[in-house]
Scaffold this motif. Structure first.
Motif, PDB file in Angstrom:
ATOM      1  N   UNK A   1      42.859  55.296  54.915  1.00  0.00           N
ATOM      2  CA  UNK A   1      43.456  55.930  56.071  1.00  0.00           C
ATOM      3  C   UNK A   1      43.363  57.442  55.900  1.00  0.00           C
ATOM      4  N   UNK A   2      42.840  58.144  56.916  1.00  0.00           N
ATOM      5  CA  UNK A   2      42.764  59.581  56.792  1.00  0.00           C
ATOM      6  C   UNK A   2      43.914  60.246  57.533  1.00  0.00           C
ATOM      7  N   UNK A   3      44.197  61.483  57.129  1.00  0.00           N
ATOM      8  CA  UNK A   3      45.382  62.196  57.584  1.00  0.00           C
ATOM      9  C   UNK A   3      45.015  63.589  58.069  1.00  0.00           C
ATOM     10  N   UNK A   4      45.941  64.182  58.809  1.00  0.00           N
ATOM     11  CA  UNK A   4      45.832  65.586  59.176  1.00  0.00           C
ATOM     12  C   UNK A   4      46.611  66.393  58.146  1.00  0.00           C
ATOM     13  N   UNK A   5      46.206  67.641  57.939  1.00  0.00           N
ATOM     14  CA  UNK A   5      46.842  68.477  56.922  1.00  0.00           C
ATOM     15  C   UNK A   5      48.348  68.609  57.108  1.00  0.00           C
ATOM     16  N   UNK A   6      48.834  68.560  58.354  1.00  0.00           N
ATOM     17  CA  UNK A   6      50.269  68.752  58.576  1.00  0.00           C
ATOM     18  C   UNK A   6      51.109  67.561  58.124  1.00  0.00           C
ATOM     19  N   UNK A   7      50.477  66.434  57.766  1.00  0.00           N
ATOM     20  CA  UNK A   7      51.235  65.273  57.291  1.00  0.00           C
ATOM     21  C   UNK A   7      51.165  65.125  55.775  1.00  0.00           C
ATOM     22  N   UNK A   8      50.646  66.126  55.089  1.00  0.00           N
ATOM     23  CA  UNK A   8      50.417  66.075  53.656  1.00  0.00           C
ATOM     24  C   UNK A   8      51.372  67.046  52.964  1.00  0.00           C
ATOM     25  N   UNK A   9      51.845  66.690  51.752  1.00  0.00           N
ATOM     26  CA  UNK A   9      52.675  67.656  51.016  1.00  0.00           C
ATOM     27  C   UNK A   9      51.963  69.010  50.914  1.00  0.00           C
ATOM     28  N   UNK A  12      49.601  69.882  48.075  1.00  0.00           N
ATOM     29  CA  UNK A  12      48.351  69.132  48.118  1.00  0.00           C
ATOM     30  C   UNK A  12      47.462  69.658  49.246  1.00  0.00           C
ATOM     31  N   UNK A  13      48.053  69.918  50.390  1.00  0.00           N
ATOM     32  CA  UNK A  13      47.291  70.372  51.565  1.00  0.00           C
ATOM     33  C   UNK A  13      46.507  71.650  51.270  1.00  0.00           C
ATOM     34  N   UNK A  14      47.104  72.567  50.528  1.00  0.00           N
ATOM     35  CA  UNK A  14      46.406  73.815  50.194  1.00  0.00           C
ATOM     36  C   UNK A  14      45.131  73.546  49.407  1.00  0.00           C
ATOM     37  N   UNK A  15      45.176  72.551  48.539  1.00  0.00           N
ATOM     38  CA  UNK A  15      44.016  72.249  47.700  1.00  0.00           C
ATOM     39  C   UNK A  15      42.940  71.482  48.452  1.00  0.00           C
ATOM     40  N   UNK A  16      43.315  70.830  49.544  1.00  0.00           N
ATOM     41  CA  UNK A  16      42.363  70.011  50.300  1.00  0.00           C
ATOM     42  C   UNK A  16      41.994  70.619  51.656  1.00  0.00           C
ATOM     43  N   UNK A  17      42.371  71.854  51.898  1.00  0.00           N
ATOM     44  CA  UNK A  17      42.175  72.456  53.217  1.00  0.00           C
ATOM     45  C   UNK A  17      40.705  72.581  53.623  1.00  0.00           C
ATOM     46  N   UNK A  18      39.786  72.579  52.672  1.00  0.00           N
ATOM     47  CA  UNK A  18      38.362  72.687  53.006  1.00  0.00           C
ATOM     48  C   UNK A  18      37.668  71.337  53.146  1.00  0.00           C
ATOM     49  N   UNK A  19      38.452  70.264  53.112  1.00  0.00           N
ATOM     50  CA  UNK A  19      37.907  68.915  53.221  1.00  0.00           C
ATOM     51  C   UNK A  19      38.297  68.328  54.575  1.00  0.00           C
ATOM     52  N   UNK A  20      37.321  67.943  55.397  1.00  0.00           N
ATOM     53  CA  UNK A  20      37.637  67.461  56.744  1.00  0.00           C
ATOM     54  C   UNK A  20      38.212  66.041  56.798  1.00  0.00           C
ATOM     55  N   UNK A  21      37.994  65.249  55.767  1.00  0.00           N
ATOM     56  CA  UNK A  21      38.525  63.891  55.748  1.00  0.00           C
ATOM     57  C   UNK A  21      39.462  63.773  54.548  1.00  0.00           C
ATOM     58  N   UNK A  22      40.707  63.436  54.828  1.00  0.00           N
ATOM     59  CA  UNK A  22      41.723  63.335  53.780  1.00  0.00           C
ATOM     60  C   UNK A  22      42.331  61.941  53.813  1.00  0.00           C
ATOM     61  N   UNK A  92      40.212  64.394  49.234  1.00  0.00           N
ATOM     62  CA  UNK A  92      39.499  65.168  50.238  1.00  0.00           C
ATOM     63  C   UNK A  92      38.023  64.851  50.096  1.00  0.00           C
ATOM     64  N   UNK A  93      37.357  64.562  51.211  1.00  0.00           N
ATOM     65  CA  UNK A  93      35.940  64.205  51.171  1.00  0.00           C
ATOM     66  C   UNK A  93      35.174  65.057  52.177  1.00  0.00           C
ATOM     67  N   UNK A  94      34.001  65.528  51.738  1.00  0.00           N
ATOM     68  CA  UNK A  94      33.157  66.349  52.615  1.00  0.00           C
ATOM     69  C   UNK A  94      31.701  66.243  52.198  1.00  0.00           C
ATOM     70  N   UNK A 147      27.684  67.664  61.681  1.00  0.00           N
ATOM     71  CA  UNK A 147      27.858  69.057  62.103  1.00  0.00           C
ATOM     72  C   UNK A 147      29.120  69.243  62.941  1.00  0.00           C
ATOM     73  N   UNK A 148      29.466  68.251  63.741  1.00  0.00           N
ATOM     74  CA  UNK A 148      30.699  68.337  64.545  1.00  0.00           C
ATOM     75  C   UNK A 148      31.919  68.345  63.630  1.00  0.00           C
ATOM     76  N   UNK A 149      31.887  67.515  62.605  1.00  0.00           N
ATOM     77  CA  UNK A 149      33.003  67.456  61.661  1.00  0.00           C
ATOM     78  C   UNK A 149      33.017  68.655  60.724  1.00  0.00           C
ATOM     79  N   UNK A 150      31.828  69.161  60.387  1.00  0.00           N
ATOM     80  CA  UNK A 150      31.695  70.271  59.443  1.00  0.00           C
ATOM     81  C   UNK A 150      30.719  71.307  59.991  1.00  0.00           C
ATOM     82  N   UNK A 151      31.149  72.133  60.936  1.00  0.00           N
ATOM     83  CA  UNK A 151      30.234  73.097  61.556  1.00  0.00           C
ATOM     84  C   UNK A 151      29.649  74.115  60.559  1.00  0.00           C
ATOM     85  N   UNK A 152      30.298  74.293  59.432  1.00  0.00           N
ATOM     86  CA  UNK A 152      29.779  75.238  58.431  1.00  0.00           C
ATOM     87  C   UNK A 152      28.437  74.786  57.854  1.00  0.00           C
ATOM     88  N   UNK A 153      28.052  73.528  58.060  1.00  0.00           N
ATOM     89  CA  UNK A 153      26.774  73.013  57.557  1.00  0.00           C
ATOM     90  C   UNK A 153      25.611  73.256  58.516  1.00  0.00           C
TER      91      UNK A 153
END
Length: 159
Positions: A1-9, A12-22, A92-94, A147-153
Motif C-alpha cells: 500500500x502506498x502513502x502520501x507524505x502527509x500520512x507518514x511520521x 520518516x517523511x523527510x528521508x523519503x521526500x524524493x521518492x514518489x512511491x512510499x 521509498x521507491x523510484x 515521466x508523469x510520476x517522476x518529471x525530473x527524469x
C-alpha cells in the motif's frame, strides 16, 4: 500500500521526500531470526512490495503469459542497520535511470522506530515480452507514465 507524505511520521517523511512511491510494512515477530533481528531475506521481500507498488502505480503490472511486463534482472541490497520487532518500515521507491529496454529502481527502507535508513536497494528491471520470451524496448506509454510520476527524469534538449 502506498502513502502520501502527509500520512507518514515526519522523521520518516523527510528521508523519503524524493521518492514518489512510499509503502509501509509492519514488522512481524516471525520475521526475526536466531539473532533476534529481522532476517536479511525479509528485506528483499519488503523491497518486492515497494517494487510492485511502483509497478501498480505506473500500470506496469501485466504478468500474463502474453503481456509486456517487468522482469527482475539484478538486485543489490546494502544492509545498514538491523531491524527488530516491533517496528514499521517505510519504503521509498523510484526510478533512478531509464534506458531503452530497462530501468534502474532504487528503494530506501527507513525504520519508524529508529528514524533512519536500514537498507538501500538498487534493482535492474528489464521490459519483457512474456509472449515472445524476450526483452523489448520500453513502450512509449510506459515511459510517459514514469515521466508523469517522476518529471525530473524527462530528458532535456541541453543534456
Amino acid at each position: 500500500m502506498y502513502h502520501h507524505l502527509d500520512s507518514i511520521p515526519e522523521s520518516v517523511a523527510k528521508q523519503l521526500q524524493d521518492y514518489p512511491v512510499i509503502s509501509s510494512i509492519p514488522v512481524q515477530w516471525g520475521e526475526m531470526d536466531a539473532y533476534q533481528h529481522v532476517n536479511n531475506v525479509v528485506y528483499l521481500r519488503w523491497i518486492e512490495v515497494g517494487r510492485l507498488d511502483y509497478f501498480h502505480r505506473i500500470q506496469f503490472d501485466d504478468f500474463s503469459p502474453t503481456g509486456i511486463g517487468p522482469i527482475l534482472a539484478n538486485t543489490h541490497c546494502k544492509y545498514i542497520f538491523p531491524v527488530f520487532y516491533p517496528d514499521t518500515v517505510w519504503l521509498g521507491t523510484r526510478v533512478s535511470k531509464l534506458l531503452e529496454d530497462r530501468f534502474e529502481l532504487e528503494t530506501l527502507i527507513v525504520s519508524a522506530k529508529l528514524s533512519k535508513p536500514v537498507a538501500y536497494n538498487v534493482a535492474d528491471i528489464v521490459v519483457y515480452d512474456y509472449g515472445l520470451g524476450a526483452k523489448v524496448p520500453a513502450p512509449e506509454i510506459l515511459q510517459q507514465r514514469i515521466f508523469t510520476l517522476q518529471p525530473e527524469l524527462i530528458p532535456h534538449a541541453d543534456a
